[in-house]
Design a protein around this motif. Structure first.
Motif, PDB file in Angstrom:
ATOM      1  N   UNK A   1     -35.192  38.020  89.019  1.00  9.25           N
ATOM      2  CA  UNK A   1     -36.133  37.228  88.210  1.00  9.25           C
ATOM      3  C   UNK A   1     -35.433  36.114  87.435  1.00  9.25           C
ATOM      4  N   UNK A   2     -34.123  36.256  87.232  1.00  5.19           N
ATOM      5  CA  UNK A   2     -33.349  35.238  86.509  1.00  5.19           C
ATOM      6  C   UNK A   2     -32.552  34.341  87.450  1.00  5.19           C
ATOM      7  N   UNK A   3     -31.869  34.951  88.408  1.00  3.21           N
ATOM      8  CA  UNK A   3     -30.926  34.164  89.212  1.00  3.21           C
ATOM      9  C   UNK A   3     -31.623  33.308  90.269  1.00  3.21           C
ATOM     10  N   UNK A   4     -32.773  33.756  90.779  1.00  3.48           N
ATOM     11  CA  UNK A   4     -33.436  32.983  91.834  1.00  3.48           C
ATOM     12  C   UNK A   4     -34.010  31.664  91.312  1.00  3.48           C
ATOM     13  N   UNK A   5     -34.760  31.677  90.199  1.00  4.35           N
ATOM     14  CA  UNK A   5     -35.250  30.399  89.670  1.00  4.35           C
ATOM     15  C   UNK A   5     -34.104  29.461  89.291  1.00  4.35           C
ATOM     16  N   UNK A   6     -33.035  30.026  88.726  1.00  2.21           N
ATOM     17  CA  UNK A   6     -31.916  29.173  88.317  1.00  2.21           C
ATOM     18  C   UNK A   6     -31.239  28.541  89.537  1.00  2.21           C
ATOM     19  N   UNK A   7     -31.019  29.340  90.566  1.00  2.00           N
ATOM     20  CA  UNK A   7     -30.359  28.819  91.771  1.00  2.00           C
ATOM     21  C   UNK A   7     -31.189  27.704  92.407  1.00  2.00           C
ATOM     22  N   UNK A   8     -32.498  27.896  92.489  1.00  4.91           N
ATOM     23  CA  UNK A   8     -33.341  26.878  93.108  1.00  4.91           C
ATOM     24  C   UNK A   8     -33.349  25.579  92.300  1.00  4.91           C
ATOM     25  N   UNK A   9     -33.331  25.702  90.977  1.00 14.43           N
ATOM     26  CA  UNK A   9     -33.252  24.514  90.121  1.00 14.43           C
ATOM     27  C   UNK A   9     -31.908  23.806  90.326  1.00 14.43           C
ATOM     28  N   UNK A  10     -30.838  24.571  90.408  1.00 13.02           N
ATOM     29  CA  UNK A  10     -29.491  24.013  90.584  1.00 13.02           C
ATOM     30  C   UNK A  10     -29.375  23.258  91.905  1.00 13.02           C
ATOM     31  N   UNK A  11     -29.801  23.889  92.990  1.00 19.35           N
ATOM     32  CA  UNK A  11     -29.677  23.255  94.313  1.00 19.35           C
ATOM     33  C   UNK A  11     -30.628  22.060  94.455  1.00 19.35           C
ATOM     34  N   UNK A  12     -31.797  22.156  93.859  1.00 13.61           N
ATOM     35  CA  UNK A  12     -32.724  21.016  93.896  1.00 13.61           C
ATOM     36  C   UNK A  12     -32.108  19.814  93.186  1.00 13.61           C
ATOM     37  N   UNK A  13     -31.440  20.066  92.069  1.00 14.31           N
ATOM     38  CA  UNK A  13     -30.778  18.986  91.345  1.00 14.31           C
ATOM     39  C   UNK A  13     -29.657  18.356  92.147  1.00 14.31           C
ATOM     40  N   UNK A  14     -28.896  19.191  92.852  1.00 13.05           N
ATOM     41  CA  UNK A  14     -27.799  18.665  93.673  1.00 13.05           C
ATOM     42  C   UNK A  14     -28.323  17.864  94.860  1.00 13.05           C
ATOM     43  N   UNK A  15     -29.468  18.277  95.404  1.00 11.74           N
ATOM     44  CA  UNK A  15     -30.072  17.503  96.500  1.00 11.74           C
ATOM     45  C   UNK A  15     -30.308  16.062  96.073  1.00 11.74           C
ATOM     46  N   UNK A  16     -30.842  15.906  94.867  1.00 12.99           N
ATOM     47  CA  UNK A  16     -31.099  14.556  94.358  1.00 12.99           C
ATOM     48  C   UNK A  16     -29.801  13.795  94.150  1.00 12.99           C
ATOM     49  N   UNK A  17     -28.836  14.454  93.532  1.00 10.76           N
ATOM     50  CA  UNK A  17     -27.573  13.793  93.186  1.00 10.76           C
ATOM     51  C   UNK A  17     -26.796  13.396  94.430  1.00 10.76           C
ATOM     52  N   UNK A  18     -26.785  14.257  95.439  1.00 12.57           N
ATOM     53  CA  UNK A  18     -26.016  14.005  96.651  1.00 12.57           C
ATOM     54  C   UNK A  18     -26.840  13.362  97.758  1.00 12.57           C
ATOM     55  N   UNK A  19     -28.151  13.236  97.518  1.00 12.40           N
ATOM     56  CA  UNK A  19     -29.058  12.634  98.502  1.00 12.40           C
ATOM     57  C   UNK A  19     -28.917  13.315  99.869  1.00 12.40           C
ATOM     58  N   UNK A  20     -28.937  14.642  99.843  1.00  8.44           N
ATOM     59  CA  UNK A  20     -28.784  15.437 101.066  1.00  8.44           C
ATOM     60  C   UNK A  20     -29.707  16.646 100.994  1.00  8.44           C
ATOM     61  N   UNK A  21     -30.172  17.094 102.154  1.00  8.30           N
ATOM     62  CA  UNK A  21     -31.010  18.286 102.213  1.00  8.30           C
ATOM     63  C   UNK A  21     -30.126  19.522 102.131  1.00  8.30           C
ATOM     64  N   UNK A  22     -30.230  20.252 101.031  1.00  5.68           N
ATOM     65  CA  UNK A  22     -29.385  21.427 100.784  1.00  5.68           C
ATOM     66  C   UNK A  22     -30.218  22.702 100.739  1.00  5.68           C
ATOM     67  N   UNK A  23     -31.348  22.634 100.035  1.00  2.03           N
ATOM     68  CA  UNK A  23     -32.173  23.815  99.810  1.00  2.03           C
ATOM     69  C   UNK A  23     -33.320  23.857 100.810  1.00  2.03           C
ATOM     70  N   UNK A  24     -33.413  24.954 101.544  1.00  3.23           N
ATOM     71  CA  UNK A  24     -34.476  25.138 102.532  1.00  3.23           C
ATOM     72  C   UNK A  24     -35.325  26.341 102.122  1.00  3.23           C
ATOM     73  N   UNK A  25     -36.526  26.091 101.639  1.00  5.57           N
ATOM     74  CA  UNK A  25     -37.439  27.181 101.299  1.00  5.57           C
ATOM     75  C   UNK A  25     -38.009  27.756 102.597  1.00  5.57           C
TER      76      UNK A  25
END
Length: 358
Positions: free
Chosen positions: A68-92
Motif C-alpha cells: 500500500x506504500x511502496x507501489x504508489x511511490x514507485x509508480x510516482x517515481x517512474x512516471x517522473x523519470x519518464x518525463x525527465x528522460x523522455x522515455x517509456x519506462x513504466x508499463x501498466x
C-alpha cells in the motif's frame, strides 16, 4: 577518466543497478552533488531482470510487503523519470492468474473478500482472458501491477548523469578508499560519504562481508509467441511478460547453488515444462539470460552506515522485488542521509550489528 570531474562531491555511489540509480536520483533531487561510478563490464541482475511489479504473490495470494506504500511511490517515481528522460519506462499491465483447478478457483475467490486484497483484484465482470492462454477453470485478474523497462531506465539515467558530470565508468575497489574524520578520498576526489550499491558483488567487499547475504540465481527465457493477444502479464507458477510484438519474457527459476552468470539447460527445461501447459498457441524460444539477485537472510533490504566507518554506507538486498523496493527505500535512505530521519528498523543494518561485533 577522472580529469574532467570535479574535485569534490557530496556522495560517491558505487554501482548503477536499480538500487544505485534510485538512490542517485533521490540524492540528486534533494540538491546533493553525487558521482555515480559503475563498471559496465561486470554482469548485473538489474540488466536482465524482467522488472515486474506484482502486489499479490504466491499460491496463497499474499499481499506484497508494504504494497500500500511502496507501489504508489514507485509508480510516482517512474512516471517522473519518464518525463525527465523522455522515455517509456513504466508499463501498466494487469496480471492474469489462470486457476489450476476448481479447488484453487474457490480458494482464490474466497480471498477476494479480504479488504486488504480486494483493491488489487479486478471486478470479475470486467476481466479479460488472454486468447493465447489455456484457462479451463477461468482465472483472476490482478491490477495495480505492470513492469518497468530497466534497460531503458538504466541507460537513460547513465546518459543524464554523464552529461551532468556525475557519472564515471570505472572499476572499483574498496581498498582504494582513504578515510578521515572529515571526508573520504577515492581517485584523488573528495567525498562526504560513500554508499555501496553493488548488488551481488557486495559479497566481495571487505567492509560488509559480514552481512548475511543469501543471493539467488534466476534465469529467464525470451520467447516468440504466435497470435499473442494483449499486453497482460500471465502468472501461473511462472510469468509470461509481453515486451513488444510477439516477443515475451518467461521466468523465472530460483537457485541457491552454483551461483554464476551462465545460462543452463536445466533451467530452460524447467521453464519450458511450466510454460507449455499454459500457452495454447505455437511458440519459439529465442534467447535465455541469467542473473544473481542480491537477497538478504530475512528478505528485507539492507540500508545503513558501517558500524566503524561513519562515512561508508550500503544499499543492498532488494531481492526479487527491486523495482518497487528501490524507489521507496532510496527515498528513506536519502532522507536519513540528508535530513537525519530515522531508518525503519526492518531495513536498517543495525539489526545485524551483532554479526559484526561477535
Amino acid at each position: 577518466m577522472t580529469e574532467n570531474l570535479d574535485s569534490f562531491y557530496d556522495y560517491l555511489i558505487v554501482g548503477q543497478g536499480i538500487a544505485g540509480t534510485s538512490l542517485a536520483w533521490h540524492l540528486h533531487n534533494s540538491g546533493k552533488k553525487i558521482l555515480l561510478v559503475n563498471d559496465s563490464s561486470l554482469p548485473s541482475s538489474s540488466k536482465v531482470a524482467a522488472g515486474i511489479f506484482n502486489p499479490l504473490t504466491g499460491k496463497k495470494l499474499v499481499k506484497t510487503w508494504l504494497a500500500d506504500d511502496i507501489f504508489p511511490y514507485a509508480q510516482k517515481f517512474y512516471s517522473g523519470l519518464q518525463e525527465k528522460l523522455n522515455s517509456k519506462i513504466l508499463h501498466q499491465a494487469s496480471i492474469f492468474r489462470p486457476f489450476r483447478s476448481i479447488e484453487e478457483q474457490n480458494s482464490y475467490l474466497s480471498r477476494t473478500s479480504d479488504p486488504g486484497i480486494s483493491p488489487y483484484i479486478k471486478d470479475p465482470k470486467l476481466e479479460v482472458i488472454p486468447d493465447h492462454v489455456h484457462t479451463p477453470y477461468g482465472g483472476m485478474e490482478v491490477i495495480q501491477s505492470g513492469w518497468v523497462d530497466l534497460p531503458v531506465l538504466l541507460n537513460g539515467s547513465k546518459k543524464y548523469f554523464s552529461e551532468n558530470n556525475q557519472y564515471l565508468e570505472s572499476a572499483f575497489s574498496a581498498d582504494d578508499l582513504i578515510f578521515s574524520e572529515e571526508h573520504v578520498i577515492w581517485k584523488n576526489i573528495t567525498f562526504d560519504k560513500v554508499i555501496l550499491c553493488q548488488g551481488y558483488f557486495a559479497n566481495d567487499n571487505k567492509y560488509f562481508s559480514w552481512l548475511p547475504f543469501t543471493p539467488v540465481k534466476g534465469e529467464i527465457l525470451e520467447v516468440d509467441i504466435e497470435k499473442l493477444s494483449g499486453s497482460q502479464i500471465v502468472n501461473q507458477g511462472i510469468f509470461i511478460l509481453p515486451v513488444s510484438g510477439s516477443t515475451c519474457r518467461v521466468g523465472a527459476t530460483y537457485s541457491w547453488d552454483n551461483l554464476n552468470w551462465n545460462v543452463t539447460e536445466n533451467a530452460r527445461l524447467e521453464l519450458e515444462e511450466k510454460f507449455k501447459p499454459i500457452v495454447k498457441v505455437p511458440y519459439k524460444i529465442t534467447g535465455q539470460s541469467a542473473g544473481i539477485r542480491p537477497s538478504s537472510h530475512d528478505r528485507r533490504p539492507m540500508l545503513g552506515i558501517h558500524p566503524d566507518q561513519p562515512r561508508l554506507g550500503i544499499f543492498n538486498g532488494l531481492g526479487t522485488k527491486g523495482v518497487t523496493l528501490a524507489p521507496f527505500f532510496a527515498n528513506q535512505f536519502s532522507e536519513y542521509l540528508v535530513q537525519h530521519k530515522e531508518l525503519s528498523e526492518a531495513v536498517n543494518i543495525k539489526r545485524y550489528f551483532s554479526l559484526y561485533f561477535r
